[in-house]
Design a protein around this motif. Structure first.
Motif, PDB file in Angstrom:
ATOM      1  N   PHE A 254      76.475 -12.037  31.320  1.00 12.88           N
ATOM      2  CA  PHE A 254      75.628 -11.363  32.299  1.00 12.88           C
ATOM      3  C   PHE A 254      75.904  -9.863  32.326  1.00 12.88           C
ATOM      4  O   PHE A 254      76.986  -9.387  31.945  1.00 12.88           O
ATOM      5  N   THR A 255      74.913  -9.129  32.803  1.00 12.80           N
ATOM      6  CA  THR A 255      75.017  -7.685  33.019  1.00 12.80           C
ATOM      7  C   THR A 255      74.418  -7.356  34.373  1.00 12.80           C
ATOM      8  O   THR A 255      73.383  -7.907  34.749  1.00 12.80           O
ATOM      9  N   GLY A 256      75.070  -6.485  35.112  1.00 14.91           N
ATOM     10  CA  GLY A 256      74.545  -6.023  36.388  1.00 14.91           C
ATOM     11  C   GLY A 256      74.143  -4.568  36.301  1.00 14.91           C
ATOM     12  O   GLY A 256      74.886  -3.735  35.743  1.00 14.91           O
ATOM     13  N   HIS A 257      72.952  -4.235  36.817  1.00 13.09           N
ATOM     14  CA  HIS A 257      72.419  -2.884  36.742  1.00 13.09           C
ATOM     15  C   HIS A 257      72.175  -2.316  38.138  1.00 13.09           C
ATOM     16  O   HIS A 257      71.756  -3.045  39.042  1.00 13.09           O
ATOM     17  N   GLN A 258      72.408  -1.031  38.285  1.00 18.40           N
ATOM     18  CA  GLN A 258      71.984  -0.270  39.455  1.00 18.40           C
ATOM     19  C   GLN A 258      71.284   0.999  38.975  1.00 18.40           C
ATOM     20  O   GLN A 258      71.792   1.683  38.074  1.00 18.40           O
TER      21      GLN A 258
ATOM     22  N   GLY B 138      73.028 -20.667  39.060  1.00 15.67           N
ATOM     23  CA  GLY B 138      71.974 -21.647  39.278  1.00 15.67           C
ATOM     24  C   GLY B 138      70.866 -21.630  38.257  1.00 15.67           C
ATOM     25  O   GLY B 138      69.979 -22.485  38.303  1.00 15.67           O
ATOM     26  N   SER B 139      70.911 -20.692  37.307  1.00 16.52           N
ATOM     27  CA  SER B 139      69.779 -20.522  36.395  1.00 16.52           C
ATOM     28  C   SER B 139      70.023 -21.049  34.994  1.00 16.52           C
ATOM     29  O   SER B 139      69.192 -20.877  34.104  1.00 16.52           O
ATOM     30  N   PHE B 140      71.165 -21.686  34.773  1.00 19.49           N
ATOM     31  CA  PHE B 140      71.478 -22.218  33.461  1.00 19.49           C
ATOM     32  C   PHE B 140      71.881 -23.679  33.585  1.00 19.49           C
ATOM     33  O   PHE B 140      72.189 -24.164  34.665  1.00 19.49           O
ATOM     34  N   ALA B 141      71.905 -24.356  32.457  1.00 19.17           N
ATOM     35  CA  ALA B 141      72.281 -25.774  32.473  1.00 19.17           C
ATOM     36  C   ALA B 141      73.672 -25.962  33.054  1.00 19.17           C
ATOM     37  O   ALA B 141      73.958 -26.964  33.696  1.00 19.17           O
ATOM     38  N   GLY B 142      74.536 -24.972  32.824  1.00 23.30           N
ATOM     39  CA  GLY B 142      75.890 -25.088  33.344  1.00 23.30           C
ATOM     40  C   GLY B 142      75.990 -24.836  34.823  1.00 23.30           C
ATOM     41  O   GLY B 142      77.027 -25.074  35.439  1.00 23.30           O
TER      42      GLY B 142
ATOM     43  N   THR C 277      72.243 -14.301  29.651  1.00 30.05           N
ATOM     44  CA  THR C 277      71.860 -15.157  28.532  1.00 30.05           C
ATOM     45  C   THR C 277      72.847 -16.305  28.436  1.00 30.05           C
ATOM     46  O   THR C 277      73.982 -16.211  28.916  1.00 30.05           O
ATOM     47  N   ALA C 278      72.419 -17.398  27.824  1.00 31.67           N
ATOM     48  CA  ALA C 278      73.276 -18.559  27.625  1.00 31.67           C
ATOM     49  C   ALA C 278      73.370 -18.848  26.131  1.00 31.67           C
ATOM     50  O   ALA C 278      72.635 -19.684  25.605  1.00 31.67           O
TER      51      ALA C 278
END
Length: 265
Positions: A79-83, A36-40, A66-67
């Motif tokens: 994308f990257t996911g962090h914990q 939901g956060s990018f133009a695509g 990033t796009a």
């Protein structure tokens, strides 16, 4: 190139697998976080690739993305996911609108009985705790840990909460059956996903179906401590929703872990 951060994704411990969170569920959560956060994001998703760097635990999972490529026809998000400040997953999602073009349906659904004519299967809670969120009805005689002649499982599956079969839910379904080698083995062992790529059909462009899905997973090759699984998900009317391939690590037999990180007795 702008980097966007998202609110932390809440991890649902109900989707715990052998030694971490269920890979398909994590990949679906990544897609939900970034789309939901990018133009695509307003366009249908065409493919999703997720690399699992380490088992995902039950703590908050924070995504950033990033796009680098956004055009008139397609948009790509990395994308990257962090914990706990450490990267645990990374991947990419490709979005693109529908357009006129030729149609071809070469990946036909298996010829199996309807779900009402198939018997339910309860997966062992210690091996696959997440399976409590699902109703699974095998469509063939191939069953997990039955030492069958081929590495393939086919089953009708539906979510017990009757969630819509959107792209995130379908991503989960591509990884929801046991590893295909389980149909050929008689003893369980962990076969975690290292990389999962899902390609979505245009059937999801106009909305999400509900209810039963037909899921097939099969392994055509394993060796050197690795296996490649191909899976596909069809709606109840046998319309293809997604096809996926994943690289899996085949490990030696070890006890499964609980969501709290302790060994089940």
């Amino acid at each position: 190139m702008t980097t966007t951060s998202y609110d932390a994704t809440r991890i649902d411990p109900a989707w715990w697998s052998w030694e971490g969170m269920h890979g398909g569920w994590v990949a679906g959560a990544a897609l939900t976080a970034v789309r939901g956060s990018f133009a695509g994001g307003a366009q249908p998703v065409r493919s999703l690739t997720t690399h699992f760097l380490t088992p995902v635990g039950t703590g908050p999972l924070s995504f950033s993305g990033t796009a680098p490529a956004t055009g008139r026809r397609t948009s790509t998000c990395l994308f990257t996911g962090h914990q706990d400040g450490e990267p645990v997953v990374l991947g990419s999602a490709l979005f693109g609108p529908s357009r006129p073009g030729p149609a071809y349906a070469g990946l036909a659904a298996p010829d199996v009985p309807e779900p009402d004519d198939c018997l339910p299967l309860e997966l062992p809670a210690d091996l696959a705790p997440f399976a409590r969120q699902l109703e699974i009805r095998p469509g063939t005689g191939d069953l997990p840990l039955a030492a069958g002649p081929r590495a393939e499982l086919v089953a009708w599956v539906r979510f017990r909460d009757d969630r819509p079969l959107d792209a995130a839910a379908v991503t989960t379904l591509t990884d929801v059956l046991p590893p295909a080698l389980y149909a050929h083995w008689s003893t369980p062992r962990p076969v975690p996903t290292a990389e999962l790529t899902v390609h979505f059909s245009d059937a999801l462009d106009d909305g999400s179906p509900y209810g039963w899905s037909l899921v097939r997973i099969r392994c055509d090759h394993a060796g050197g401590g690795w296996a490649v699984d191909d899976s596909a998900v069809w709606s109840r009317d046998r319309t293809l929703l997604a096809a996926a391939r994943q690289a899996r690590v085949v490990r030696g037999p070890t006890p499964p872990q609980t969501a709290a990180g302790t060994v089940n007795s």
